[in-house]
Design a protein around this motif. Structure first.
Motif, PDB file in Angstrom:
ATOM      1  N   UNK A 113       0.828  -1.204   0.000  1.00 23.69           N
ATOM      2  CA  UNK A 113       0.000   0.000   0.000  1.00 23.69           C
ATOM      3  C   UNK A 113       0.866   1.259   0.000  1.00 23.69           C
ATOM      4  N   UNK A 114       1.957   1.230   0.745  1.00 22.24           N
ATOM      5  CA  UNK A 114       2.865   2.379   0.763  1.00 22.24           C
ATOM      6  C   UNK A 114       3.420   2.645  -0.636  1.00 22.24           C
ATOM      7  N   UNK A 115       3.781   1.577  -1.341  1.00 27.07           N
ATOM      8  CA  UNK A 115       4.299   1.722  -2.706  1.00 27.07           C
ATOM      9  C   UNK A 115       3.220   2.258  -3.634  1.00 27.07           C
ATOM     10  N   UNK A 116       2.006   1.739  -3.479  1.00 31.78           N
ATOM     11  CA  UNK A 116       0.917   2.185  -4.358  1.00 31.78           C
ATOM     12  C   UNK A 116       0.550   3.644  -4.084  1.00 31.78           C
ATOM     13  N   UNK A 117       0.593   4.047  -2.826  1.00 27.63           N
ATOM     14  CA  UNK A 117       0.314   5.455  -2.504  1.00 27.63           C
ATOM     15  C   UNK A 117       1.366   6.365  -3.133  1.00 27.63           C
ATOM     16  N   UNK A 118       2.637   5.967  -3.058  1.00 35.68           N
ATOM     17  CA  UNK A 118       3.703   6.776  -3.648  1.00 35.68           C
ATOM     18  C   UNK A 118       3.548   6.836  -5.166  1.00 35.68           C
ATOM     19  N   UNK A 119       3.236   5.707  -5.767  1.00 27.06           N
ATOM     20  CA  UNK A 119       3.068   5.665  -7.218  1.00 27.06           C
ATOM     21  C   UNK A 119       1.866   6.502  -7.651  1.00 27.06           C
ATOM     22  N   UNK A 120       0.824   6.522  -6.824  1.00 25.01           N
ATOM     23  CA  UNK A 120      -0.359   7.321  -7.131  1.00 25.01           C
ATOM     24  C   UNK A 120       0.002   8.808  -7.193  1.00 25.01           C
ATOM     25  N   UNK A 121       0.948   9.235  -6.316  1.00 24.50           N
ATOM     26  CA  UNK A 121       1.348  10.645  -6.270  1.00 24.50           C
ATOM     27  C   UNK A 121       2.325  11.022  -7.371  1.00 24.50           C
ATOM     28  N   UNK A 122       3.043  10.039  -7.921  1.00 28.51           N
ATOM     29  CA  UNK A 122       4.159  10.365  -8.823  1.00 28.51           C
ATOM     30  C   UNK A 122       3.973   9.813 -10.238  1.00 28.51           C
ATOM     31  N   UNK A 123       2.770   9.350 -10.571  1.00 31.25           N
ATOM     32  CA  UNK A 123       2.481   8.909 -11.933  1.00 31.25           C
ATOM     33  C   UNK A 123       1.069   9.343 -12.300  1.00 31.25           C
ATOM     34  N   UNK A 124       0.698   9.126 -13.543  1.00 31.83           N
ATOM     35  CA  UNK A 124      -0.674   9.401 -13.974  1.00 31.83           C
ATOM     36  C   UNK A 124      -1.419   8.091 -14.221  1.00 31.83           C
ATOM     37  N   UNK A 125      -0.872   6.989 -13.682  1.00 30.34           N
ATOM     38  CA  UNK A 125      -1.447   5.671 -13.951  1.00 30.34           C
ATOM     39  C   UNK A 125      -2.765   5.472 -13.191  1.00 30.34           C
ATOM     40  N   UNK A 126      -3.618   4.616 -13.754  1.00 27.51           N
ATOM     41  CA  UNK A 126      -4.869   4.268 -13.096  1.00 27.51           C
ATOM     42  C   UNK A 126      -4.609   3.311 -11.939  1.00 27.51           C
ATOM     43  N   UNK A 127      -5.597   3.129 -11.081  1.00 30.58           N
ATOM     44  CA  UNK A 127      -5.445   2.201  -9.962  1.00 30.58           C
ATOM     45  C   UNK A 127      -5.175   0.779 -10.451  1.00 30.58           C
ATOM     46  N   UNK A 128      -5.805   0.398 -11.557  1.00 30.93           N
ATOM     47  CA  UNK A 128      -5.591  -0.945 -12.113  1.00 30.93           C
ATOM     48  C   UNK A 128      -4.150  -1.102 -12.567  1.00 30.93           C
ATOM     49  N   UNK A 129      -3.620  -0.092 -13.240  1.00 27.49           N
ATOM     50  CA  UNK A 129      -2.242  -0.152 -13.712  1.00 27.49           C
ATOM     51  C   UNK A 129      -1.250  -0.114 -12.549  1.00 27.49           C
ATOM     52  N   UNK A 130      -1.551   0.677 -11.538  1.00 24.41           N
ATOM     53  CA  UNK A 130      -0.689   0.736 -10.360  1.00 24.41           C
ATOM     54  C   UNK A 130      -0.649  -0.615  -9.659  1.00 24.41           C
ATOM     55  N   UNK A 131      -1.782  -1.281  -9.571  1.00 30.04           N
ATOM     56  CA  UNK A 131      -1.834  -2.610  -8.955  1.00 30.04           C
ATOM     57  C   UNK A 131      -0.966  -3.595  -9.727  1.00 30.04           C
ATOM     58  N   UNK A 132      -1.055  -3.539 -11.058  1.00 26.10           N
ATOM     59  CA  UNK A 132      -0.264  -4.441 -11.899  1.00 26.10           C
ATOM     60  C   UNK A 132       1.220  -4.147 -11.788  1.00 26.10           C
ATOM     61  N   UNK A 133       1.581  -2.862 -11.830  1.00 29.68           N
ATOM     62  CA  UNK A 133       2.993  -2.481 -11.804  1.00 29.68           C
ATOM     63  C   UNK A 133       3.667  -2.833 -10.478  1.00 29.68           C
ATOM     64  N   UNK A 134       2.991  -2.572  -9.368  1.00 22.64           N
ATOM     65  CA  UNK A 134       3.614  -2.834  -8.072  1.00 22.64           C
ATOM     66  C   UNK A 134       3.807  -4.330  -7.843  1.00 22.64           C
TER      67      UNK A 134
END
Length: 564
Positions: free
Chosen positions: A472-493
């Motif tokens: 979750x910490x990684x996904x929160x950081x990625x949410x702040x520093x990318x324009x990716x959707x939640x689905x893409x963030x889940x896949x990337x992390x």
């Protein structure tokens, strides 16, 4: 025995082992696939023994007795054999099924079995044998998971659901590619062919599908599932931190600590965020990043309505850069390139897509893009993405590599040196700025968005695998520093923490290394620096570990910008 003869013998032996272990590589050479490796511990141990023996021989070769190009091959072999000599360490830490890597099962079905031609009984018997091998390889996946579990290594729970979904889909769809119709056996005696088809169907059902079901049942069982950790990352497992450091060195191909990588990532993200703010200000937009993205959404100018429109955008950027390539490169590849949509069945597990290199079987390099969810995928990064994947990125580099017949096959056909491959692709994707092609501010903003995206990987990959970050910490950081959707963030992390730890570090670190080497060459050569000569120097070698490439560029500078 002369040094050159010793070198060639060892290189040929390594090449033969690679062909034996990689059916896809065998096919790309236009050779018949004779068996499918199991990927089990016995194979890993055999590879490790082979590597230790050859490494000892390599270190006995008198390097100074070799021409320079052969010295590079010697250095290349020593580097590769060092990793192979630690094959069992890597084997134990590598989960056989992950959301991003399980697609190899579909790849075998589509690329090996579906197009297989039955010209005679020998071909038919080989097909049958390969099917049995395929079932054995799936069986070995379950066995490996059991062995890893005995050591306390269980798949992270967040990855388990997508893995099970993909495996269930494969169990239902693989027979479509594996079973053989009468049309494909017309060259065979009818009665024999009928019995053979029945036997094939039996193997598909009782071995391939049955082993897939066994794998699914094992992963879904309470005995496995309830022991899966909620956390992700290699650092949580016994010996995981040491193995993660090993993965960093393998992927990045030079020594660097995870803490250092993390700090570089934080700095790069900060610098790029500031550059993005400046571009928005130049566009007379003074709101926040999220406001700017909302502006793009409302304007509707950067969204594709269909996969066809995605391809048109890519082709537009290719048409713009093609006339400029000769001003920056001494050599251009003969192979052409194209774009094609991914198999929709694979799109859910892959955030973007992948580049398929040209080969003897297919002379066109192809970027397979993700055409799903276009309503959530603004094409802001379309220019930098296609420059990364085709020219001046992957296609330019890989096609030149494959067309360079002066390289031994172990160098000409290697696609494992991710630091070089992705580093060059990122360097290539930035080069159009010098060519004047990021003149549209949206395209330039998209380039900065992409650079920040690959930079934040340095932060969250090391964060999850080495520094104790939660998913979750990684996904929160990625949410702040990318324009990716939640689905893409889940896949990337999941990709960074479970599928391919440390692999994603190679993009930004490789890019920074190429920029460092170019700056060093410019400073060392002064007025003698020629961009085309520099590009030729770093491309003509084929992929090298970045530590070896650094020495190569030093020699390039010492020789006054000349290759020879």
């Amino acid at each position: 025995m002369q040094a050159k003869e010793q070198l060639d013998q060892i290189a040929d032996a390594i090449w033969q082992l690679r062909l034996d272990r990689d059916p896809n590589l065998t096919r790309k050479q236009g050779l018949p696939v004779q068996h499918i490796p199991k990927g089990n511990l016995e194979e890993a141990e055999a590879d490790q023994s082979f590597a230790k023996e050859k490494l000892n021989l390599v270190r006995q070769i008198q390097k100074e007795a070799l021409p320079y190009e052969d010295q590079l091959t010697l250095d290349f072999m020593e580097d590769q054999l060092q990793w192979m000599a630690r094959k069992t360490e890597i084997w134990w830490a590598d989960f056989p099924v992950t959301p991003y890597t399980v697609y190899w099962l579909k790849t075998y079905a589509v690329d090996l079995f579906a197009p297989f031609v039955m010209k005679n009984k020998y071909d038919a018997e080989l097909y049958y044998k390969l099917l049995i091998d395929f079932g054995d390889a799936i069986k070995a996946m379950t066995c490996k998971l059991e062995m890893q579990a005995n050591k306390g290594w269980y798949l992270p729970l967040p990855a388990l659901h997508p893995i099970l979904a993909m495996l269930k889909n494969l169990k239902e769809t693989l027979p479509l590619y594996l079973e053989v119709s009468e049309r494909r056996t017309q060259a065979l005696e009818p009665a024999w062919a009928k019995r053979w088809i029945h036997n094939v169907q039996h193997v598909v059902k009782t071995q391939v599908q049955q082993e897939l079901q066994r794998l699914i049942t094992y992963l879904a069982s309470d005995d496995y599932r309830l022991k899966c950790p909620d956390r992700v990352g290699m650092g949580q497992y016994k010996g995981g931190l040491d193995t993660y450091q090993l993965y960093i060195r393998m992927n990045v191909s030079y020594d660097i600590a995870p803490e250092k990588i993390h700090d570089i990532g934080l700095e790069q993200v900060h610098l790029l965020t500031e550059q993005m703010r400046e571009v928005r200000a130049q566009m007379k937009f003074h709101g926040s990043e999220s406001d700017f993205l909302e502006h793009i959404r409302e304007a509707g100018i950067l969204y594709a309505q269909s996969p066809v429109e995605v391809e048109e955008r890519y082709q537009y950027h290719m048409r713009r850069i093609e006339p400029l390539m000769k001003d920056y490169f001494l050599k251009l590849p003969v192979s052409e390139y194209s774009v094609k949509r991914l198999d929709p069945a694979l799109e859910a597990g892959m955030t973007y897509g992948y580049f398929e290199a040209p080969s003897l079987l297919r002379s066109v390099g192809t970027y397979h893009y993700n055409g799903s969810g276009l309503e959530t995928r603004p094409q802001l990064t379309a220019a930098t993405l296609i420059y990364h994947e085709l020219i001046p990125g992957h296609h330019l580099q890989v096609a030149l590599q494959h067309e360079n017949q002066q390289l031994h096959p172990i160098r000409r056909e290697t696609l494992e040196l991710i630091g070089y491959l992705e580093g060059w692709a990122e360097y290539g994707a930035g080069l159009p700025r010098e060519m004047g092609l990021y003149d549209n501010p949206y395209d330039w903003y998209g380039r900065l968005v992409h650079e920040r995206f690959i930079s934040q990987r340095l932060v969250i990959d090391t964060g999850m695998n080495a520094l104790g970050w939660s998913l979750q910490q990684a996904r929160d950081y990625m949410k702040k520093t990318t324009i990716e959707s939640d689905v893409q963030i889940a896949s990337e992390t999941l990709r960074y923490s479970t599928d391919l730890p440390a692999q994603a570090l190679s993009y930004r670190l490789g890019y920074l290394k190429f920029m460092e080497l170019r700056n060093r060459a410019q400073q060392g050569l002064g007025a003698r620096f020629d961009i085309k000569q520099f590009h030729d120097a770093v491309l003509s070698t084929g992929p090298l570990p970045l530590s070896i490439l650094e020495d190569h560029v030093k020699r390039f500078i010492q020789h006054k910008g000349e290759l020879n």
